[in-house]
Design a protein around this motif. Structure first.
Motif: not given
Length: 75
Positions: A50-56, A58-62, A66-75
């Motif tokens: 479960f460690g690698p699954v949780s880490l993966g 978490g990385l996808l969520w991060g 970050a992508l959603s914050r970047y796109l929101a700041s461009r508006r």
């Protein structure tokens, strides 16, 4: 949680728990050997599975955050 349960049974009640097979483990008049065996296997191998699954996840969520914050700041 499994690690704490296995440690409690091992040190508190003197049960022998390992990955080979279930040993008798009597706690308050009940044999919890099979439950202790299952908890021991999950405590030993659970982080490896479960460690690698949780880490993966978490990385996808991060990255998505970050992508959603970047796109929101461009508006």
């Amino acid at each position: 949680m499994c690690i704490a349960f296995v440690l409690l049974l091992g040190f508190g009640f003197g049960c022998e728990i390992h990955e080979g097979f279930a040993n008798p483990c009597v706690v308050l008049g009940q044999d919890v050997g099979e439950t202790a065996y299952t908890a021991g296997v999950l405590a030993a191998w659970g982080p490896l599975i479960f460690g690698p699954v949780s880490l993966g996840a978490g990385l996808l969520w991060g990255i998505a955050n970050a992508l959603s914050r970047y796109l929101a700041s461009r508006r």
